[in-house]
Write an enzyme that holds these catalytic residues in place. Sequence first.
Site, mmCIF file in Angstrom:
data_model
loop_
_atom_site.group_PDB
_atom_site.id
_atom_site.type_symbol
_atom_site.label_atom_id
_atom_site.label_comp_id
_atom_site.label_asym_id
_atom_site.label_seq_id
_atom_site.Cartn_x
_atom_site.Cartn_y
_atom_site.Cartn_z
ATOM 1 N N GLU A 60 0.806 -1.230 0.000
ATOM 2 C CA GLU A 60 0.000 0.000 0.000
ATOM 3 C C GLU A 60 0.835 1.275 0.000
ATOM 4 O O GLU A 60 0.562 2.207 -0.752
ATOM 5 C CB GLU A 60 -0.964 0.009 1.201
ATOM 6 C CG GLU A 60 -2.131 -0.970 1.092
ATOM 7 C CD GLU A 60 -1.777 -2.373 1.531
ATOM 8 O OE1 GLU A 60 -0.622 -2.610 1.963
ATOM 9 O OE2 GLU A 60 -2.663 -3.255 1.458
ATOM 10 N N HIS A 129 -10.849 -4.329 9.966
ATOM 11 C CA HIS A 129 -11.628 -4.037 8.758
ATOM 12 C C HIS A 129 -12.810 -3.109 9.045
ATOM 13 O O HIS A 129 -13.644 -2.892 8.171
ATOM 14 C CB HIS A 129 -12.136 -5.340 8.119
ATOM 15 C CG HIS A 129 -11.080 -6.116 7.414
ATOM 16 N ND1 HIS A 129 -10.054 -6.751 8.079
ATOM 17 C CD2 HIS A 129 -10.853 -6.346 6.090
ATOM 18 C CE1 HIS A 129 -9.268 -7.359 7.197
ATOM 19 N NE2 HIS A 129 -9.727 -7.118 5.987
#
Lengths: 327, 344
Positions: A60, A129
Site C-alpha cells: 500500500e 476491517h
Amino acid sequence: MAETIFFNALREATDEEMARDPRVLVMGEDVGHYGGSYKVTKDLYKKYGDLRLLDTPIAENSFTGMAVGAAMTGLRPIVEGMNMGFLLLAFNQISNNAGMLRYTSGGNFTIPMVIRGPGGVGRQLGAEHSQRLEAYFQAVPGLKIVACSTPYNAKGLLKSAIRDNNPVLFFEHVLLYNLKEDLPDEEYLLPLDKAEMVRSGEDITILTYSRMRHHVMQAVKTLEKEGIDPEVIDLISLKPLDMATIAASVRKTHRVLIVEECMKTGGIAAELTAQIIEQCFDDLDAPPVRLSSQDIPTPYNGILENLTIVQPAQIVEATKKLLDNRI
Amino acid sequence: MVQERVLPATPTTRATVTREEGLMLYEDMVLGRLFEDKCAEMYYRGKMFGFVHLYNGQEAVSTGVIRALRRDANDYVASTYRDHVHALSAGVPAREVMSELFGKVTGCSKGRGGSMHLFSEPHRLLGGYAFVSEGIPVATGVAFQSKYRREAMNDPSSDGVTVCFFGDGAANNGQFFECLNMAALWKLPVIYVIENNKWAIGMAHERATSVPEIYKKGPAFGMPGVEVDGMDVLAVRGVAQEAIARARAGEGPTVIEALTYRFRGHSLADPDELRAKEEKEVWSKRDPITRLADHLLGEGLVKAEELKEIDRRIQEHVNDAVKFALDSPEPDPKDLYKYIFAED
C-alpha cells in the site's frame, strides 16, 4: 432516469471520467481482472487495458507513493484502497507526499489524485476491517476529505473528485454499496465543498455523513410522528467543513446534534463542535451534542458491535432531550 | 576497525571522455564541493537553519549519474535529505538552491521546503524526500508515468528515465523492496542509485544489513545490479550510461550501488564520533575530484591552470549565490497559506 446500484454509480463515474480523460487511471489491489473487491471497477480493464486498471501487489505505501509520483508528473490516478483501513500502511505517502508536498515544494508540483474505497463499520468484520479513518486524516494539511452516502451523490462527487487538482480522500461505506436510486441519464457533477440539505426543518439541526445519514433518516421518521421537525444536513465534505451551510442552519434552529460513525475522541464531530462554538455561539440555545462511536476497537461480536456504533433509537432520544429544555 | 570492502578495481564500463566532457564533469563536481563548503560556513555563521546534510566526498555519484541524463527533456531525478548537490547537477541554479537554504522566497521551493526539501519542476527535480525511502515509490511512479504515456496514451516521445538516489540505510526499508518488485514486474524506466557511504548516521551498514552487497538485490528481483567505485566519476558515468540506455530502450530498471563516503558527519549537527580516523583517512585519499583531475592531466586533456581557473570561477559563482540569497526577500507573511491547494 435509470435505477442504479451504489457500486455501479461509482463505476459509471470512473468509466465516464476515464473515457473523457486518458490521464485518468485506477491502481490498487484487485482493481483490474478481479473488478475491485466491491465491483466498482468490474470489467473496466477490458475496455481500458491493464495499464489504466493497474493491479498492484499488496504494497500500500509503495503504490500510493507511486500514484503521488504519477500525479506530480501529470497523470490523474485513482487509488483504490481495497479497504480504507489498509491505507494506514500508506499513511506516510498520504500525509507527507499527497497532502504536504505541494506546499513543501513551494508550488512546484500539484497532486491531482483520488484515494477512494470502503470505510466504516461493516457487519462483524472485526476491528481492523471496521475502521473510521476520516478522523485520523483530517489534520493532514492539503487533503480534501469527502464522504458519499447515496448513489446520486457518490457518482457526482466522484466525478468532481477525479477532476479536482488536489488530493481527495474519498470515503465510501462498506454497507452502502447495494443501495439503489434512480440517477439522471445526463451527466452531472456535484461540488466537493458543499454540504447537502437532506431534510429542511425548523426545530433542530442534525449534522451527519456517510452511513449515519441513513440512521438519522430512520430516526427522523419516528421524530416526525411526534411532531418534531428536524433539519438534516449531510456534511459531504469532511474537510473543509461547509460552515456557511451549517451556520445558516444553526441560526434557524439554535440546536445541534451531530451523528457520526467515527470515534468520539478527536473525531469529525469534535472538530465540528469546536467550529460551531467558535462561529455560532450566540445562535445556540443549548450546547451541541455529539453521538459518536465508542472509543474502542470495533468488536467482532454482533451485539457488542451494535453497541459500538450509533443506533436510530439513540438519535431519537438525543433529539428529544435536546428539545426538552426548549425555552 | 571493520574490514574495508574491496572496491571494484577494473570496471569494464568506465566511460572514456573527451576534453569537453571531462571539463564538464570536473566543473560539476567542484560546484558541488565548493557549494557545500560554503553551506557549512553559512550554517556556522547562523545564516541557515535546521538540519543540513552535506555531500562532500560523494560528488562523483551525483555528477556521474545526473550528468549522463538529458537535461532538456523528460528525465527526472529524485533525491533525499542530502539533496543540494543532486539539485545542482540537475541544473537548478546555485542561487535558487542557496536562497532556499536561507529560507528566502527566491529559493527553488519558495522558502517553504528548506535544505531537505529542494524541488524544481522546470529542472525535473522531484524533490528532496526527507523521510528515508519515501522518495523511492514516488520516483517509481514517475517512471510508471513515462511508460503510461508511451503505451496507454500513445506518445512515442515519452522516453524519459527517472533516477532515484538514496543511501545504504534506505536499502533496508520495505519501500525499496516493494518498488524493486514493481519496477521489474512492469519494466519501468527507473534507476535506483544507492549511495552506500557505509553509515546511516551512526549505524554501520554491516551492523544493519544481513547481505551488505546491495547491488546483489537487483538480480533477486529480476533486474541487473551493478557495483561501482563511487569515488570514480568515470566509472559511475559508465555504468549510468549503460543503465540509462537500457531504461530508455524499454528494457527495465537497474540497481546501481556506488561505494562512496561522506567526508563530513551525517549532518552539521552530528559530532561524528563513531567513524574511525583510519577509515576517514583511507577514504579521503580517494577524493573523487582529485582523481578526475589527475586523470584529465595524465591523459593530457587539460592543463593545471585550466582547472585552477575553473576552481576560481566556481568559487565566484558560489559567492554570487550567497550574495543573491542574502539580498533576496523573505516570503511575504500574507502568503502563509499559499501553495496548500492547487488553486493557491
